[in-house]
Design a protein around this motif. Structure first.
Motif, PDB file in Angstrom:
ATOM      1  N   GLU A 110       0.827  -1.211   0.000  1.00 18.66           N
ATOM      2  CA  GLU A 110       0.000   0.000   0.000  1.00 18.66           C
ATOM      3  C   GLU A 110       0.863   1.263   0.000  1.00 18.66           C
ATOM      4  OE1 GLU A 110      -2.700  -0.136   3.241  1.00 18.66           O
ATOM      5  OE2 GLU A 110      -3.882  -1.753   2.368  1.00 18.66           O
TER       6      GLU A 110
ATOM      7  N   VAL B  56     -11.352   9.316  -0.311  1.00 16.67           N
ATOM      8  CA  VAL B  56     -11.680   8.152   0.501  1.00 16.67           C
ATOM      9  C   VAL B  56     -12.698   7.303  -0.253  1.00 16.67           C
ATOM     10  CG1 VAL B  56     -13.363   9.484   1.837  1.00 16.67           C
ATOM     11  CG2 VAL B  56     -12.466   7.372   2.779  1.00 16.67           C
ATOM     12  N   GLU B  57     -12.509   5.992  -0.214  1.00 14.63           N
ATOM     13  CA  GLU B  57     -13.403   5.062  -0.899  1.00 14.63           C
ATOM     14  C   GLU B  57     -13.809   3.947   0.042  1.00 14.63           C
ATOM     15  OE1 GLU B  57     -11.551   3.382  -4.337  1.00 14.63           O
ATOM     16  OE2 GLU B  57     -11.575   5.309  -5.401  1.00 14.63           O
ATOM     17  N   GLN B  58     -15.097   3.667   0.042  1.00 15.96           N
ATOM     18  CA  GLN B  58     -15.584   2.526   0.830  1.00 15.96           C
ATOM     19  C   GLN B  58     -15.273   1.260   0.044  1.00 15.96           C
ATOM     20  OE1 GLN B  58     -19.792   2.516   1.237  1.00 15.96           O
ATOM     21  NE2 GLN B  58     -19.823   0.401   1.980  1.00 15.96           N
ATOM     22  N   THR B  59     -14.749   0.257   0.712  1.00 11.89           N
ATOM     23  CA  THR B  59     -14.427  -0.953  -0.041  1.00 11.89           C
ATOM     24  C   THR B  59     -15.323  -2.127   0.329  1.00 11.89           C
ATOM     25  OG1 THR B  59     -12.721  -1.413   1.552  1.00 11.89           O
ATOM     26  CG2 THR B  59     -12.038  -0.412  -0.534  1.00 11.89           C
ATOM     27  N   HIS B  73     -10.739   2.891   2.266  1.00 11.07           N
ATOM     28  CA  HIS B  73      -9.367   3.182   1.855  1.00 11.07           C
ATOM     29  C   HIS B  73      -9.208   4.684   1.691  1.00 11.07           C
ATOM     30  CE1 HIS B  73      -7.538  -0.765   0.337  1.00 11.07           C
ATOM     31  NE2 HIS B  73      -8.519  -1.050   1.164  1.00 11.07           N
ATOM     32  N   TYR B  75      -6.763   7.424   0.080  1.00 16.66           N
ATOM     33  CA  TYR B  75      -5.640   7.595  -0.841  1.00 16.66           C
ATOM     34  C   TYR B  75      -5.157   9.029  -0.761  1.00 16.66           C
ATOM     35  CZ  TYR B  75      -7.543   3.424  -3.142  1.00 16.66           C
ATOM     36  OH  TYR B  75      -8.006   2.181  -3.408  1.00 16.66           O
ATOM     37  N   GLN B 113      -1.627   4.804   0.404  1.00 19.00           N
ATOM     38  CA  GLN B 113      -2.975   4.617   0.933  1.00 19.00           C
ATOM     39  C   GLN B 113      -2.936   4.001   2.315  1.00 19.00           C
ATOM     40  OE1 GLN B 113      -5.305   1.345  -0.651  1.00 19.00           O
ATOM     41  NE2 GLN B 113      -3.666   0.868  -2.083  1.00 19.00           N
ATOM     42  N   ARG B 114      -3.996   4.257   3.094  1.00 14.54           N
ATOM     43  CA  ARG B 114      -4.146   3.668   4.414  1.00 14.54           C
ATOM     44  C   ARG B 114      -5.585   3.209   4.557  1.00 14.54           C
ATOM     45  NH1 ARG B 114       0.653   3.876   4.245  1.00 14.54           N
ATOM     46  NH2 ARG B 114       2.092   4.841   5.712  1.00 14.54           N
ATOM     47  N   ARG B 115      -5.839   2.311   5.493  1.00  7.81           N
ATOM     48  CA  ARG B 115      -7.199   1.825   5.711  1.00  7.81           C
ATOM     49  C   ARG B 115      -7.735   2.276   7.054  1.00  7.81           C
ATOM     50  NH1 ARG B 115      -6.470  -4.382   4.308  1.00  7.81           N
ATOM     51  NH2 ARG B 115      -4.366  -3.765   4.903  1.00  7.81           N
TER      52      ARG B 115
END
Lengths: 281, 139
Positions: A110, B56-59, B73, B75, B113-115
């Motif tokens: 990542e 930001v995106e919901q996965t 996620h 980015y 990216q980070r979660r």
């Protein structure tokens, strides 16, 4: 450099070299683990200005060559061999930092290349110094591999003090604490700190009979030695502190006065590192 | 330099030369230094430091004992690292906010990216979920 009286140069065996590499790995681990296991150091990999990080790495190579001159992998014959030793130290530090950071889950898919390169590059600084020092300080040296007695010149001593200062203040320079301490001290306490740094620096080398401590030659006066080595050494330590503060961007948004106080604060561990370097190397 | 004097027990020895194997290791070290410095220079000039650009995106959503966890996620497509990134989420039914959730990321480096996990008691799939980057600071 090669005298005519028939001294010989031997090439070290593969086994001896691999033992040297193993020692270098041990040294890189001993000296860089405290920094590899610190979150601030990972973050610096991507927060730091890439140009300053590149410059730090660039400055480290000649420093390693100098360190090798005063007791590295082996009794080196000429500068070319010291360069080889320094670069082996760099390679060992790279592999060590990469492996440990990966095992700790600090290099993942990542992350961008920039982040990973930055993290590893920063850890290579303490790791490569450790790799060279270990060879000097941990090396057993049987028979022909016995390490030479280093007898550095005056400039060599100042150089070693600078490396010692880098070593002890490298992981302190990026912390918030340096600035916080600088803000908290009164002018009186600042003066005390400078005087204490100088006294400790001098006492470590000349008074507290550690192994490797120096003694004043009969023709030298106390003040002569104090000025030539301790005060001049402290000036080197101050320069190293300013350089490190700049590399880690601690000087960017501060005024001149606070920068100088921060340099004095950072020079306290730096002075101890410088004194220990004179004893140990 | 007079520090190359041989020790007493090896009078004839001038020093230890560099073996071919050692030169291999040394060359690797040399290439590394040049490559890393080159890369840092390259990245500085092709991507000069700018500002963080966060999306930001919901996965995925997973059922847990206490409700539902939405994995998002974050980015950073910008050219500077962002610190203290606050991600806030709202579960809505039209104008009514049913639940709120918030997460803070210490750092989101440039081009990385980070979660985060955002937890709700109601099923997000049955309502409208809005996730956004609320704020960040510069490290």
């Amino acid at each position: 450099m090669i005298a005519a009286t028939g001294p010989r140069i031997v090439i070290r065996s593969r086994e001896d070299f691999m033992v040297g590499v193993a020692r270098a790995i041990a040294g890189a681990l001993i000296f860089s683990l405290p920094m590899i296991m610190t979150m601030e150091m990972w973050q610096l990999g991507f927060v730091m200005d890439p140009l300053r990080l590149g410059l730090l790495l660039l400055v480290v190579v000649p420093a390693l060559v100098g360190l090798s001159r005063y007791g590295g992998f082996r009794s080196t014959v000429c500068l070319r061999d010291d360069i080889a030793d320094a670069l082996v130290g760099v390679a060992v530090a790279f592999v060590t930092a990469l492996s440990i950071l990966w095992v700790f889950g600090q290099l993942t898919g990542e992350m961008s290349t920039r982040e990973m390169v930055g993290k590893v590059a920063l850890q290579m600084v303490p790791g490569s110094i450790g790799a060279l020092l270990a060879q000097n300080q941990l090396g057993g040296g049987k028979g022909k591999e016995k390490r030479r007695k280093s007898n550095p010149s005056y400039w060599g001593e100042l150089f070693l003090m600078g490396v010692g200062a880098v070593f002890l203040s490298l992981n302190i320079a990026p912390t918030e604490e340096v600035e916080l301490i600088a803000y908290s001290m009164s002018p009186f306490q600042q003066v005390i700190l400078i005087v204490a740094s100088l006294i400790l620096m001098h006492a470590f080398v000349y008074l507290v009979e550690f192994q490797g401590s120096h003694s004043r030659k009969p023709e030298e006066t106390f003040w002569g030695v104090f000025l030539r080595f301790t005060v001049a050494g402290y000036a080197v330590v101050l320069m190293v502190s300013l350089f490190l503060l700049w590399v880690f961007a601690r000087t960017d948004e501060n005024g001149l006065q606070i920068i100088l106080i921060m340099a004095v604060v950072l020079s306290f561990p730096g002075a101890i590192g410088a004194a220990v370097a004179r004893l140990a190397l | 330099m007079n520090d190359n004097k041989p020790d007493n027990d090896s009078e004839e020895l001038l020093g230890i030369g560099t073996s071919p194997l050692e030169w291999v290791f040394a060359s690797f070290g040399g290439v590394l230094v040049v490559a890393i410095i080159g890369y840092l220079l390259y990245s500085n000039f092709t991507r000069p430091p700018g500002i963080p650009n966060l999306i930001v995106e919901q996965t995925e959503t997973q059922k847990v004992d206490a409700g539902f966890v939405v994995i998002a996620h974050v980015y950073n497509k910008g050219d500077a690292a962002a610190a203290g990134v606050v991600i806030s989420a709202e579960l809505r039914d039209g104008e009514t906010v049913l639940e709120e959730s918030e997460a803070t990321l210490d750092y989101v480096p440039q081009q990385s990216q980070r979660r985060v996990g955002l937890q709700f008691t109601r099923a997000p799939a049955e309502h409208q979920l809005q996730i956004r980057v609320q704020s960040f600071t510069r490290p």
